[in-house]
Each structure stands twice: as C-alpha cells, then as structure tokens.
Write a protein that holds these residues in place. Sequence first.
Motif, PDB file in Angstrom:
ATOM      1  N   CYS A   1      33.164  47.567  32.627  1.00  0.00           N
ATOM      2  CA  CYS A   1      33.025  49.097  32.058  1.00  0.00           C
ATOM      3  C   CYS A   1      33.347  48.919  30.794  1.00  0.00           C
ATOM      4  CB  CYS A   1      34.658  49.649  32.731  1.00  0.00           C
ATOM      5  SG  CYS A   1      35.127  51.304  32.269  1.00  0.00           S
ATOM      6  N   LEU A   2      32.711  49.773  30.171  1.00  0.00           N
ATOM      7  CA  LEU A   2      32.298  49.812  28.755  1.00  0.00           C
ATOM      8  C   LEU A   2      33.517  50.619  27.863  1.00  0.00           C
ATOM      9  CD1 LEU A   2      28.748  49.754  27.745  1.00  0.00           C
ATOM     10  CD2 LEU A   2      30.186  47.880  27.721  1.00  0.00           C
ATOM     11  N   LYS A   3      34.224  51.319  28.908  1.00  0.00           N
ATOM     12  CA  LYS A   3      35.508  52.159  28.414  1.00  0.00           C
ATOM     13  C   LYS A   3      36.680  51.242  28.023  1.00  0.00           C
ATOM     14  CE  LYS A   3      33.961  56.401  30.361  1.00  0.00           C
ATOM     15  NZ  LYS A   3      34.090  57.523  31.592  1.00  0.00           N
ATOM     16  N   ASN A   4      36.849  50.053  28.608  1.00  0.00           N
ATOM     17  CA  ASN A   4      37.891  49.466  28.614  1.00  0.00           C
ATOM     18  C   ASN A   4      37.592  47.929  28.474  1.00  0.00           C
ATOM     19  OD1 ASN A   4      37.554  48.574  31.228  1.00  0.00           O
ATOM     20  ND2 ASN A   4      39.134  49.904  32.005  1.00  0.00           N
TER      21      ASN A   4
ATOM     22  N   ASP B   1      27.919  53.466  31.649  1.00  0.00           N
ATOM     23  CA  ASP B   1      29.406  53.336  31.830  1.00  0.00           C
ATOM     24  C   ASP B   1      29.810  51.972  32.261  1.00  0.00           C
ATOM     25  OD1 ASP B   1      29.861  56.357  32.121  1.00  0.00           O
ATOM     26  OD2 ASP B   1      28.587  56.241  33.941  1.00  0.00           O
ATOM     27  N   ILE B   2      28.831  51.167  32.930  1.00  0.00           N
ATOM     28  CA  ILE B   2      29.150  49.892  33.408  1.00  0.00           C
ATOM     29  C   ILE B   2      27.994  48.852  33.202  1.00  0.00           C
ATOM     30  CG2 ILE B   2      29.797  48.642  35.271  1.00  0.00           C
ATOM     31  CD1 ILE B   2      30.957  51.072  36.525  1.00  0.00           C
ATOM     32  N   ILE B   3      28.269  47.655  32.813  1.00  0.00           N
ATOM     33  CA  ILE B   3      27.417  46.694  32.365  1.00  0.00           C
ATOM     34  C   ILE B   3      27.422  45.612  33.471  1.00  0.00           C
ATOM     35  CG2 ILE B   3      26.240  45.140  30.773  1.00  0.00           C
ATOM     36  CD1 ILE B   3      26.055  47.997  30.027  1.00  0.00           C
ATOM     37  N   GLN B   4      26.272  45.054  34.129  1.00  0.00           N
ATOM     38  CA  GLN B   4      26.111  44.155  34.907  1.00  0.00           C
ATOM     39  C   GLN B   4      24.944  42.985  34.519  1.00  0.00           C
ATOM     40  OE1 GLN B   4      25.692  44.763  39.086  1.00  0.00           O
ATOM     41  NE2 GLN B   4      24.816  42.844  39.725  1.00  0.00           N
ATOM     42  N   GLY B   5      25.360  41.927  34.373  1.00  0.00           N
ATOM     43  CA  GLY B   5      24.231  40.624  33.780  1.00  0.00           C
ATOM     44  C   GLY B   5      24.710  39.583  33.346  1.00  0.00           C
ATOM     45  N   PHE B   6      23.847  38.584  33.158  1.00  0.00           N
ATOM     46  CA  PHE B   6      24.117  37.372  32.535  1.00  0.00           C
ATOM     47  C   PHE B   6      25.013  37.346  31.202  1.00  0.00           C
ATOM     48  CE2 PHE B   6      21.068  34.235  35.006  1.00  0.00           C
ATOM     49  CZ  PHE B   6      21.627  34.870  36.224  1.00  0.00           C
ATOM     50  N   TYR B   7      24.708  38.246  30.529  1.00  0.00           N
ATOM     51  CA  TYR B   7      25.579  38.487  29.140  1.00  0.00           C
ATOM     52  C   TYR B   7      26.947  38.018  29.484  1.00  0.00           C
ATOM     53  CZ  TYR B   7      26.943  39.908  24.837  1.00  0.00           C
ATOM     54  OH  TYR B   7      27.632  40.297  23.464  1.00  0.00           O
ATOM     55  N   PHE B   8      27.393  38.666  30.356  1.00  0.00           N
ATOM     56  CA  PHE B   8      28.967  38.481  30.673  1.00  0.00           C
ATOM     57  C   PHE B   8      29.213  37.313  31.578  1.00  0.00           C
ATOM     58  CE2 PHE B   8      28.963  43.099  29.386  1.00  0.00           C
ATOM     59  CZ  PHE B   8      29.785  42.861  28.433  1.00  0.00           C
ATOM     60  N   SER B   9      28.267  37.357  32.807  1.00  0.00           N
ATOM     61  CA  SER B   9      28.567  36.159  34.016  1.00  0.00           C
ATOM     62  C   SER B   9      27.405  36.529  34.718  1.00  0.00           C
ATOM     63  CB  SER B   9      29.756  36.559  34.495  1.00  0.00           C
ATOM     64  OG  SER B   9      29.988  35.580  35.411  1.00  0.00           O
ATOM     65  N   LYS B  10      26.881  35.170  35.195  1.00  0.00           N
ATOM     66  CA  LYS B  10      26.096  35.051  36.504  1.00  0.00           C
ATOM     67  C   LYS B  10      26.920  35.544  37.536  1.00  0.00           C
ATOM     68  CE  LYS B  10      26.927  30.205  37.100  1.00  0.00           C
ATOM     69  NZ  LYS B  10      26.221  28.969  37.386  1.00  0.00           N
TER      70      LYS B  10
ATOM     71  N   MET C   1      39.636  37.179  36.295  1.00  0.00           N
ATOM     72  CA  MET C   1      40.531  38.211  36.375  1.00  0.00           C
ATOM     73  C   MET C   1      41.829  37.957  35.755  1.00  0.00           C
ATOM     74  SD  MET C   1      38.666  40.485  37.344  1.00  0.00           S
ATOM     75  CE  MET C   1      39.942  42.135  37.444  1.00  0.00           C
ATOM     76  N   GLN C   2      42.100  36.718  35.549  1.00  0.00           N
ATOM     77  CA  GLN C   2      43.508  36.262  34.990  1.00  0.00           C
ATOM     78  C   GLN C   2      43.414  36.374  33.438  1.00  0.00           C
ATOM     79  OE1 GLN C   2      45.892  35.774  37.279  1.00  0.00           O
ATOM     80  NE2 GLN C   2      43.985  36.190  38.926  1.00  0.00           N
ATOM     81  N   HIS C   3      42.224  36.512  32.937  1.00  0.00           N
ATOM     82  CA  HIS C   3      42.314  36.542  31.559  1.00  0.00           C
ATOM     83  C   HIS C   3      41.249  37.554  31.052  1.00  0.00           C
ATOM     84  CE1 HIS C   3      44.010  32.633  31.760  1.00  0.00           C
ATOM     85  NE2 HIS C   3      42.884  32.187  32.677  1.00  0.00           N
ATOM     86  N   PRO C   4      41.441  38.192  29.793  1.00  0.00           N
ATOM     87  CA  PRO C   4      40.732  39.156  29.524  1.00  0.00           C
ATOM     88  C   PRO C   4      39.407  38.691  28.781  1.00  0.00           C
ATOM     89  CG  PRO C   4      42.363  38.525  27.718  1.00  0.00           C
ATOM     90  CD  PRO C   4      42.928  38.000  28.906  1.00  0.00           C
ATOM     91  N   LEU C   5      38.187  39.475  28.834  1.00  0.00           N
ATOM     92  CA  LEU C   5      37.085  39.060  28.384  1.00  0.00           C
ATOM     93  C   LEU C   5      37.088  38.633  26.895  1.00  0.00           C
ATOM     94  CD1 LEU C   5      34.619  41.456  30.286  1.00  0.00           C
ATOM     95  CD2 LEU C   5      35.038  39.019  30.829  1.00  0.00           C
ATOM     96  N   ASN C   6      36.260  37.716  26.716  1.00  0.00           N
ATOM     97  CA  ASN C   6      36.152  37.124  25.112  1.00  0.00           C
ATOM     98  C   ASN C   6      35.821  38.567  24.283  1.00  0.00           C
ATOM     99  OD1 ASN C   6      35.643  36.093  22.717  1.00  0.00           O
ATOM    100  ND2 ASN C   6      34.465  34.478  23.440  1.00  0.00           N
TER     101      ASN C   6
END
Length: 581
Positions: free
Chosen positions: A344-347, A549-558, A569-574
């Motif tokens: 989610c790009l809002k948080n 609203d929401i992004i899905q793709g290899f930029y964040f994770s396969k 989910m135990q750690h915030p994204l970089n």
Amino acid sequence: MVCDDDPTYLLLMEETLSSDNHKVLTAANGVDALKLYIQHEPNIVLLDVHMPMLSGFEVCAEIRKHPKGKDIPILMVTGADDILSIESAYKHGATDFLPKPLRWPMVAHRVRYMLKGSETFNSLKQSEEKMRRLAYIDSLTGLPNRQSLDESLEEAIWFAAKEQQSLGIMYIDLDNFKRINDTLGHDFGDKLLKKISEKICQCVKEKAGFPDALIDVIDIQVFRLGGDEFMILLNQTLHDDDVKVVAQSLVTCISELVSIDDYEVALTPSIGIAMYPRDGANVTELKKHADVAMYYAKSMGRRGYRFYAESLNENAMKFLQIEGCLRNALSNDEFMLHYQPQVCLKNNKIISVEALLRWKSPELGYVTPSDFIPVAEDSGLINELGEWVMRTACFQAKAWLDAGMQDFRVSVNLSSIQFKRASLLNMIKRALDDSGLPASLLEVELTESAVMNDVDHNITRLNQIRDMGVAISIDDFGTGYSSLSYLKKFPINTLKIDRSFIITIDSDPDDAAIVEAIIALASTLNLTVIAEGVETHGQLKTLNRFHCDIIQGFYFSKAVSAEEVTEMMQHPLNPALFEQM
C-alpha cells in the motif's frame, strides 16, 4: 405386372393372379411394359420373351438399370426351354423363368413364393442398411463418422496418388465446449453440436467466401469424429492458399452466435491442417499431424487455424507429457503456493498477497503456469486444481490471522471455467468454513474477458460472491473489452492494471495516459487500484504521482513461500525503496 403379346395368355395370367388377390397391371409390348414399370414400380414382373418393339430380355435389362429395379423379382415366360435361352434370361437379369405351355395353378404359387422371398430379401437389406448406418453414420448429427472418414480418406489418398494430386484434412475442435456442456447440461450440448454441424455443412455447401476458382474445383466432405471434434476432407486441393480460404471461412462461420433454448452461445474453433503428400503418406500419419496442428492452434490463442510443421511435434509431445504428469501431480503433493506481496502506497506496508500456483514435477522439473494451466483447462483438471488452491490459500490466511497478522487479505485467481461452474459458491463456502477464515480476508481475481462473457448472468454470480463477504478483483484490466456502462454494474472492489501498460509507463506517454485514466476512473467508482508487474523505481514514482493505491511486482518482491511472507511481515520494508517518490 404382366407383359405378353398373346391376348389369351395375357387374359389368363391376369385372371389367375387376380383370383389370388394380386392387383395386376398388363402390357402387350415391351415399350408399354417399361412405361408401366416406371409409373407404378410393381412388386414383381412377368415378361414374355418374344414381343414386338422390345423383347422380354431387353425390357428386363432396362428395368435392372432403374434405381429401384435392381432387386425386383423378374420372371421370364418363354416357350424355349433350351439351355441357351435359360442362360440368356439370367444374363439379362431374370430372377427365374417359366416354360410354356403354362400350368396355371403353378403360376400363382410361383408368384406368391417369389414375392415372399423378395419381402424377406428386402427386410434383410433394410437391416443391413440400418447396420451400415450405425457403423458409418453419427447418430446425433447424421454426419459420416470416424469409420467412414478412415475409409473415405484411404480411398482419397489412393486416388490422389494415382492422379498425382494433393489433398488436405482439417481437424476441428470446439474451444471451451466442455465448459458449456458441464454448465448447461449434456442435452444442451447435444443441441449445440447439431447446430454447429449444420453450420459447418452449410458453410462448405454454399462455399461462402470461396474464390471463384475454388467453387467448381474443390470437393469437400464433413465428418464428426465424436464429442466436439469434426474433420473436413478436401479432395483435389490446389494450394495452401486455397486451404486457408476454406479454413478462415469455417472459423468465421462457426464463431457466429448460436441461439438455443433462450441462450446465445458463441463457440470458436481451433483447426489443425495436414496436407497429402507433404505431411503424411497414409491415413494414420495425416490424422496424427492434423491433430498436432490443432493443439498448436489452441496454444496460439484458439479461434484460428494452423498448418502442420515438423517442429510442432515437439510442442505436441510436450503438451501430452505435461498432461500425463499433471493427472497425478495433485495426489502426489507436487504443487505448492507462493505468495506475492502487495504494498500500500499510503503507509508503505505489505497489506495483502496474491496466491500463485507453482508445480515441481519429478519428471519435468519446475513447470511454469503458462505451460500447465492451459493443459489443466483442456483436460478438465482445472476445477480440482482450483479447489486445492482455494482451500490451501484459505488455510494459510487463517494461520497468518492466528499469528497476529490482522486484516491481511489473500487473493486467489479463478479461471473462467471455474467461474462458470454451478458448484463455485459451495466450493468457496466450504473453503471458508473448513479453514475458519473470515470472508472479508479472501479476494477472488477474475480476468476482464471472463466476466464480460454473458454479462447479465455474470453480474448475478458476482453479486452472490459479494453477498458472502468475499472481495472481487478484475485482473489484467485494460487488455479486454469492458464497457464502462457494465463496469458500473459489476459488484467489484479492485481493478488490477495489466503489466503490459506498466512496463513503459515512465517512458511511453500513451501508456502513462491510459494508466492515469484507469486510476481516475477507478477513483470515481470507489474502486481500489493495484498495479502489477512493477519492477523499477521510475514505474513506482509515476504510479505514485497518479495516486495508485497498491503496488505489486518484483520491485518489492517476487512470489515467495508462506514462511518467507511471515518473515517479511516481522520487519518494515526498506525505506530506500520509497525515496524520491
């Protein structure tokens, strides 16, 4: 019918047979006898040998040439009883003979006996014809069947070899017929097959769209092989271009809407073409190679035709190999689900995942979904496989919920075949009930093309899913043919923009304008937008500017395993991933 130029014999013959309850026609010469026969087609004929104008032998020969005269009993009446006269009678087609002078009581007995024999013969002939029809004619459509094709094709190959000509065969398979048959019932399916067979026959009979050069040259026969499979035999074929004309005419004709029992159904054909002598020297080779070409036509998007080529054998073998391994893969526990995070790009947090099916076969290794999903759909395994995916995803989502991952939704893809099944709602309900997952944490994804077929019925089905509390997403949006007026009516929650628009969104103004328009449209309709296939920071930056609203793709994770999702989910994204947006 009795024919004799002696009035006394003629009168006595008529009285003798009439007294035995026979209706008698009489003629005094051969010409009149032929006219009477053609006009009345009597059950038995008695002919005097020596008559004016035409002899009895000549009349007998002419009757045998008549379409219905081949098997009628003909009794020759002659004053000559020598062996040459008898042989001549049989040579001209006589069934039996009577020598003069006649013993009148025996005449009635002989006629009665011959008529009884004729009736028995005709009965046997009708039975034989019925058996032949059962053996060679398809009972549903009335078309020649597979046995008839094999014999006709063998004969056509022999003739083509003798005349040094070519011929072609077309293997026609109806796309998605099984789905319609399963959804609307076998009676409906039978009616549809009859309609399609009529359309094929009408197309080849009228030769609509054929060039003038073909109309009087090409000879076309239609066969039904069984199920939703048909075969076309093209004799005296000239060139590949001629065959293309026929194939395209068939594709156009078969693809037209068919109305049955208040339903309008559109079926499309996949057609495989093999040519003699180029693609095979015998029946078995030609049929096999046409079959291979047909499967290639299906793999290339269906609703079309393909010619056989040697290279296609490799693709066909791959398809068959995948199908064989796929049948036992589920029971052998060869499948797994991976999950691709949705951010989610809002948080800047992962708020949901899409469940994606993976298959590692002991024989084939890792098989991509693009390879095995079409095979599963064609072989009817997609429903069993789809239910396994639904249940596995629901149980995993419940496990995440129990581990404290609140409001964490899982999205599951439904094929168009699954969506049409009457048991779909019960399947989803069972998965939710058995896993204990709240319906609000499940989302189903459907492609744009799947929901736009039979719109009114699909709106009802979508409402039933929404009434369960399950969210609905339209996948690959922008690649299909959605009408905006229908889009307002669909009870959906989310639009997923297809990756084909995302790839060049930061370099192609047209793609950027399309994506911006889709996001604006979705905002107006209060829909959430997911952009899939995001791989670069430039794409992310553009999408953020458009308020995606929401992004899905290899930029964040396969797509990763459930355990890896739990770890993520135990750690915030970089934070560096979101810099300079």
